[in-house]
Design a protein around this motif. Structure first.
Motif, PDB file in Angstrom:
ATOM      1  N   ALA A  47       0.832  -1.206   0.000  1.00 59.12           N
ATOM      2  CA  ALA A  47       0.000   0.000   0.000  1.00 59.12           C
ATOM      3  C   ALA A  47       0.864   1.253   0.000  1.00 59.12           C
ATOM      4  O   ALA A  47       0.582   2.227  -0.713  1.00 59.12           O
ATOM      5  CB  ALA A  47      -0.937  -0.006   1.203  1.00 59.12           C
ATOM      6  N   VAL A  48       1.922   1.234   0.795  1.00 61.06           N
ATOM      7  CA  VAL A  48       2.821   2.388   0.839  1.00 61.06           C
ATOM      8  C   VAL A  48       3.551   2.550  -0.493  1.00 61.06           C
ATOM      9  O   VAL A  48       3.697   3.664  -1.004  1.00 61.06           O
ATOM     10  CB  VAL A  48       3.813   2.243   2.009  1.00 61.06           C
ATOM     11  CG1 VAL A  48       4.876   3.338   1.963  1.00 61.06           C
ATOM     12  CG2 VAL A  48       3.055   2.302   3.341  1.00 61.06           C
ATOM     13  N   ASN A  49       4.001   1.461  -1.076  1.00 62.99           N
ATOM     14  CA  ASN A  49       4.645   1.542  -2.386  1.00 62.99           C
ATOM     15  C   ASN A  49       3.692   2.095  -3.434  1.00 62.99           C
ATOM     16  O   ASN A  49       4.080   2.905  -4.286  1.00 62.99           O
ATOM     17  CB  ASN A  49       5.150   0.169  -2.811  1.00 62.99           C
ATOM     18  CG  ASN A  49       6.402  -0.259  -2.067  1.00 62.99           C
ATOM     19  OD1 ASN A  49       7.038   0.539  -1.375  1.00 62.99           O
ATOM     20  ND2 ASN A  49       6.761  -1.523  -2.182  1.00 62.99           N
ATOM     21  N   ARG A  50       2.426   1.657  -3.373  1.00 65.62           N
ATOM     22  CA  ARG A  50       1.436   2.154  -4.332  1.00 65.62           C
ATOM     23  C   ARG A  50       1.199   3.656  -4.164  1.00 65.62           C
ATOM     24  O   ARG A  50       0.872   4.360  -5.124  1.00 65.62           O
ATOM     25  CB  ARG A  50       0.115   1.409  -4.138  1.00 65.62           C
ATOM     26  CG  ARG A  50       0.154  -0.061  -4.525  1.00 65.62           C
ATOM     27  CD  ARG A  50      -0.032  -0.254  -6.018  1.00 65.62           C
ATOM     28  NE  ARG A  50      -1.401   0.019  -6.421  1.00 65.62           N
ATOM     29  CZ  ARG A  50      -1.762   0.336  -7.667  1.00 65.62           C
ATOM     30  NH1 ARG A  50      -0.847   0.459  -8.604  1.00 65.62           N
ATOM     31  NH2 ARG A  50      -3.032   0.542  -7.970  1.00 65.62           N
TER      32      ARG A  50
ATOM     33  N   SER B 170       6.015   1.358   7.604  1.00 66.09           N
ATOM     34  CA  SER B 170       6.581   1.427   6.256  1.00 66.09           C
ATOM     35  C   SER B 170       6.716   2.869   5.774  1.00 66.09           C
ATOM     36  O   SER B 170       7.682   3.210   5.079  1.00 66.09           O
ATOM     37  CB  SER B 170       5.725   0.613   5.278  1.00 66.09           C
ATOM     38  OG  SER B 170       6.049  -0.747   5.344  1.00 66.09           O
ATOM     39  N   LEU B 171       5.770   3.719   6.124  1.00 66.63           N
ATOM     40  CA  LEU B 171       5.888   5.133   5.772  1.00 66.63           C
ATOM     41  C   LEU B 171       7.123   5.749   6.415  1.00 66.63           C
ATOM     42  O   LEU B 171       7.878   6.485   5.763  1.00 66.63           O
ATOM     43  CB  LEU B 171       4.634   5.900   6.207  1.00 66.63           C
ATOM     44  CG  LEU B 171       3.372   5.679   5.376  1.00 66.63           C
ATOM     45  CD1 LEU B 171       2.158   6.239   6.096  1.00 66.63           C
ATOM     46  CD2 LEU B 171       3.503   6.302   3.984  1.00 66.63           C
ATOM     47  N   LYS B 172       7.345   5.437   7.684  1.00 59.06           N
ATOM     48  CA  LYS B 172       8.520   5.972   8.368  1.00 59.06           C
ATOM     49  C   LYS B 172       9.797   5.409   7.768  1.00 59.06           C
ATOM     50  O   LYS B 172      10.802   6.115   7.633  1.00 59.06           O
ATOM     51  CB  LYS B 172       8.451   5.680   9.862  1.00 59.06           C
ATOM     52  CG  LYS B 172       7.234   6.269  10.573  1.00 59.06           C
ATOM     53  CD  LYS B 172       7.104   7.786  10.373  1.00 59.06           C
ATOM     54  CE  LYS B 172       8.124   8.578  11.134  1.00 59.06           C
ATOM     55  NZ  LYS B 172       7.874  10.049  11.037  1.00 59.06           N
ATOM     56  N   ALA B 173       9.765   4.121   7.364  1.00 64.58           N
ATOM     57  CA  ALA B 173      10.938   3.515   6.728  1.00 64.58           C
ATOM     58  C   ALA B 173      11.253   4.191   5.400  1.00 64.58           C
ATOM     59  O   ALA B 173      12.413   4.220   4.973  1.00 64.58           O
ATOM     60  CB  ALA B 173      10.712   2.020   6.518  1.00 64.58           C
ATOM     61  N   LYS B 174      10.227   4.728   4.730  1.00 60.25           N
ATOM     62  CA  LYS B 174      10.419   5.416   3.455  1.00 60.25           C
ATOM     63  C   LYS B 174      10.888   6.862   3.641  1.00 60.25           C
ATOM     64  O   LYS B 174      11.139   7.563   2.660  1.00 60.25           O
ATOM     65  CB  LYS B 174       9.110   5.420   2.657  1.00 60.25           C
ATOM     66  CG  LYS B 174       8.661   4.043   2.182  1.00 60.25           C
ATOM     67  CD  LYS B 174       9.439   3.568   0.994  1.00 60.25           C
ATOM     68  CE  LYS B 174       8.855   2.282   0.426  1.00 60.25           C
ATOM     69  NZ  LYS B 174       9.602   1.799  -0.756  1.00 60.25           N
ATOM     70  N   GLY B 175      10.961   7.328   4.887  1.00 58.62           N
ATOM     71  CA  GLY B 175      11.425   8.677   5.142  1.00 58.62           C
ATOM     72  C   GLY B 175      10.353   9.735   5.088  1.00 58.62           C
ATOM     73  O   GLY B 175      10.662  10.938   4.978  1.00 58.62           O
TER      74      GLY B 175
ATOM     75  N   PRO C  37       2.589  -8.060  -4.503  1.00 58.18           N
ATOM     76  CA  PRO C  37       3.196  -8.640  -5.707  1.00 58.18           C
ATOM     77  C   PRO C  37       4.703  -8.823  -5.610  1.00 58.18           C
ATOM     78  O   PRO C  37       5.250  -9.781  -6.147  1.00 58.18           O
ATOM     79  CB  PRO C  37       2.826  -7.628  -6.800  1.00 58.18           C
ATOM     80  CG  PRO C  37       1.599  -6.960  -6.291  1.00 58.18           C
ATOM     81  CD  PRO C  37       1.758  -6.888  -4.808  1.00 58.18           C
ATOM     82  N   SER C  38       5.381  -7.910  -4.920  1.00 60.88           N
ATOM     83  CA  SER C  38       6.840  -8.000  -4.834  1.00 60.88           C
ATOM     84  C   SER C  38       7.383  -7.672  -3.445  1.00 60.88           C
ATOM     85  O   SER C  38       8.599  -7.630  -3.252  1.00 60.88           O
ATOM     86  CB  SER C  38       7.481  -7.052  -5.854  1.00 60.88           C
ATOM     87  OG  SER C  38       7.122  -5.703  -5.569  1.00 60.88           O
ATOM     88  N   GLU C  39       6.512  -7.456  -2.487  1.00 62.63           N
ATOM     89  CA  GLU C  39       6.947  -6.907  -1.201  1.00 62.63           C
ATOM     90  C   GLU C  39       7.174  -7.935  -0.101  1.00 62.63           C
ATOM     91  O   GLU C  39       7.599  -7.578   0.999  1.00 62.63           O
ATOM     92  CB  GLU C  39       5.914  -5.881  -0.702  1.00 62.63           C
ATOM     93  CG  GLU C  39       5.876  -4.589  -1.482  1.00 62.63           C
ATOM     94  CD  GLU C  39       5.012  -4.640  -2.735  1.00 62.63           C
ATOM     95  OE1 GLU C  39       4.920  -3.628  -3.442  1.00 62.63           O
ATOM     96  OE2 GLU C  39       4.411  -5.710  -3.005  1.00 62.63           O
ATOM     97  N   ILE C  40       6.897  -9.229  -0.363  1.00 62.42           N
ATOM     98  CA  ILE C  40       6.899 -10.206   0.715  1.00 62.42           C
ATOM     99  C   ILE C  40       8.229 -10.247   1.466  1.00 62.42           C
ATOM    100  O   ILE C  40       8.258 -10.370   2.691  1.00 62.42           O
ATOM    101  CB  ILE C  40       6.517 -11.615   0.195  1.00 62.42           C
ATOM    102  CG1 ILE C  40       6.342 -12.588   1.364  1.00 62.42           C
ATOM    103  CG2 ILE C  40       7.498 -12.114  -0.835  1.00 62.42           C
ATOM    104  CD1 ILE C  40       5.201 -12.286   2.281  1.00 62.42           C
ATOM    105  N   PHE C  41       9.336 -10.132   0.756  1.00 63.65           N
ATOM    106  CA  PHE C  41      10.632 -10.126   1.441  1.00 63.65           C
ATOM    107  C   PHE C  41      11.280  -8.743   1.461  1.00 63.65           C
ATOM    108  O   PHE C  41      12.299  -8.548   2.115  1.00 63.65           O
ATOM    109  CB  PHE C  41      11.573 -11.152   0.806  1.00 63.65           C
ATOM    110  CG  PHE C  41      11.036 -12.572   0.874  1.00 63.65           C
ATOM    111  CD1 PHE C  41      10.494 -13.069   2.046  1.00 63.65           C
ATOM    112  CD2 PHE C  41      11.052 -13.390  -0.245  1.00 63.65           C
ATOM    113  CE1 PHE C  41       9.985 -14.360   2.119  1.00 63.65           C
ATOM    114  CE2 PHE C  41      10.550 -14.684  -0.183  1.00 63.65           C
ATOM    115  CZ  PHE C  41      10.018 -15.174   1.005  1.00 63.65           C
ATOM    116  N   GLU C  42      10.693  -7.781   0.751  1.00 65.71           N
ATOM    117  CA  GLU C  42      11.169  -6.390   0.836  1.00 65.71           C
ATOM    118  C   GLU C  42      10.996  -5.863   2.256  1.00 65.71           C
ATOM    119  O   GLU C  42      11.863  -5.150   2.778  1.00 65.71           O
ATOM    120  CB  GLU C  42      10.396  -5.512  -0.146  1.00 65.71           C
ATOM    121  CG  GLU C  42      10.733  -4.031  -0.045  1.00 65.71           C
ATOM    122  CD  GLU C  42       9.808  -3.148  -0.855  1.00 65.71           C
ATOM    123  OE1 GLU C  42       9.588  -1.995  -0.435  1.00 65.71           O
ATOM    124  OE2 GLU C  42       9.288  -3.603  -1.892  1.00 65.71           O
TER     125      GLU C  42
END
Length: 339
Positions: free
Chosen positions: A142-145, A169-174, A288-293
């Motif tokens: 959701a954050v990536n989207r 995740s938002l905080k991890a993205k800065g 789709p691609s975040e499971i191990f991200e």
């Protein structure tokens, strides 16, 4: 071994099944923890999901310990701790219509490939925290989207497990400033503990005016009336109509609304009124691609992620755990642990 399955509409039971065996290309995992998701209750109400209606193994948020490794498998050893990608299983999504579920002592990863089916994690990470990997991947998607990035300001509606995962995740993205909105004081207190910059109880406070205090006021746009917060990203992790309705009434020009929540009822939208806002409405489902991200952030900040867990049950009480998790307002994140 015993496995928890949906055996009919509204019915779950503990069923005796054969323990799986690892072949030369497989990895046998002893389950050590598995989280309960809202979809587990949905599967139960529906009596399973095709093609396994009436016999759906449950449990799709697992972490475990490797018990056997096929001779042809690379990148893993017996005794390693792993998180698992349920969607990559060749015999169907684990715990979501596939042949296996993680509310059992063991699962086998067929034709297992490191980085696709599983990822090895440090042994100091508690299994119950590692088992958050799957729902946190949903939050990360959701954050990536949303495209949220350094210096932006964001709002998360709903301080349940996905909402708190979105916050992290938002905080991890800065993202510069994250506000969490809910109606339950206990959830808001937890959001602050996890790392929210501010919280709003929408039962007691005016959301628009409070966000203007926190994020500043956006420049006026053509066709929009009244002051609007300078919030860049809104994420709906609540799934109630009041959330998008609130956002539509206060959104600044060019802001984004991402919806990972499941809305069970239609939401009325006046697109004419929204036209000049140029809001982007973005749906988000799965990972789709975040499971191990997301795994790296869990490893680095596992104590914060651990706060998301509200209740813990031993494996022999899985049915009681499922009942608690299905009771509205009774629990947030329920975790089942295995010896």
């Amino acid at each position: 071994m015993r496995a928890v399955m949906v055996t009919g509409p509204g019915t779950t039971d503990v069923v005796e099944i054969d323990r799986p065996v690892a072949g030369p290309t497989d990895v046998l995992v002893r389950i050590r923890a598995c989280g309960i998701c809202g979809s587990d209750h949905m599967y139960t109400l529906y009596g399973g999901i095709p093609p396994r209606q009436g016999a759906t193994p449950l449990g799709h948020e697992p972490a475990g310990e490797v018990e056997a490794v096929g001779a042809e498998v690379r990148g893993v050893e017996v005794g390693d701790h792993v998180v698992i990608n349920p969607m990559a299983a060749s015999d169907g999504i684990i715990g979501s219509g596939g042949a296996q579920g993680a509310f059992s002592s063991h699962i086998v990863l067929l034709d297992a490939v490191a980085g696709v089916h599983f990822r090895v994690i440090p042994k100091e990470i508690p299994f119950e925290v590692a088992a958050l990997n799957e729902p946190m991947a949903v939050a990360r998607h959701a954050v990536n989207r949303s495209g949220a990035t350094v210096g932006e300001r964001a709002v998360v509606f709903g301080a349940g497990p996905i909402g708190l995962g979105v916050l992290l995740s938002l905080k991890a993205k800065g993202v510069e400033h994250v506000v969490v909105i809910d109606v339950l004081p206990g959830r808001l207190a937890k959001a602050l503990e996890v790392g929210a910059d501010a919280v709003i109880n929408s039962l007691d406070e005016d959301v628009a005016s409070r966000l203007i205090e926190l994020h500043g006021e956006a420049p006026a746009a053509v066709g929009q009336r009244g002051p609007r917060p300078a919030t860049d990203v809104y994420i709906d992790a609540a799934g109630v109509a009041a959330v998008p309705t609130t956002v539509f009434g206060i959104v600044k020009q060019g802001a984004r609304l991402v919806i990972p929540a499941v809305h069970k009822k239609p939401v009325e939208v006046d697109f004419g009124a929204l036209l000049t806002s140029e809001i982007s409405i973005i749906m988000s489902m799965g990972y789709p691609s975040e499971i191990f991200e997301v795994t790296d952030d869990i490893i680095a900040n596992w104590r914060k992620y651990q706060l998301i867990i509200s209740d813990r049950f031993p494996a022999e009480q899985t049915l009681e755990a499922l009942e608690l998790a299905a009771t509205p307002g009774a629990a947030d994140k329920v975790m089942v642990t295995f010896d």
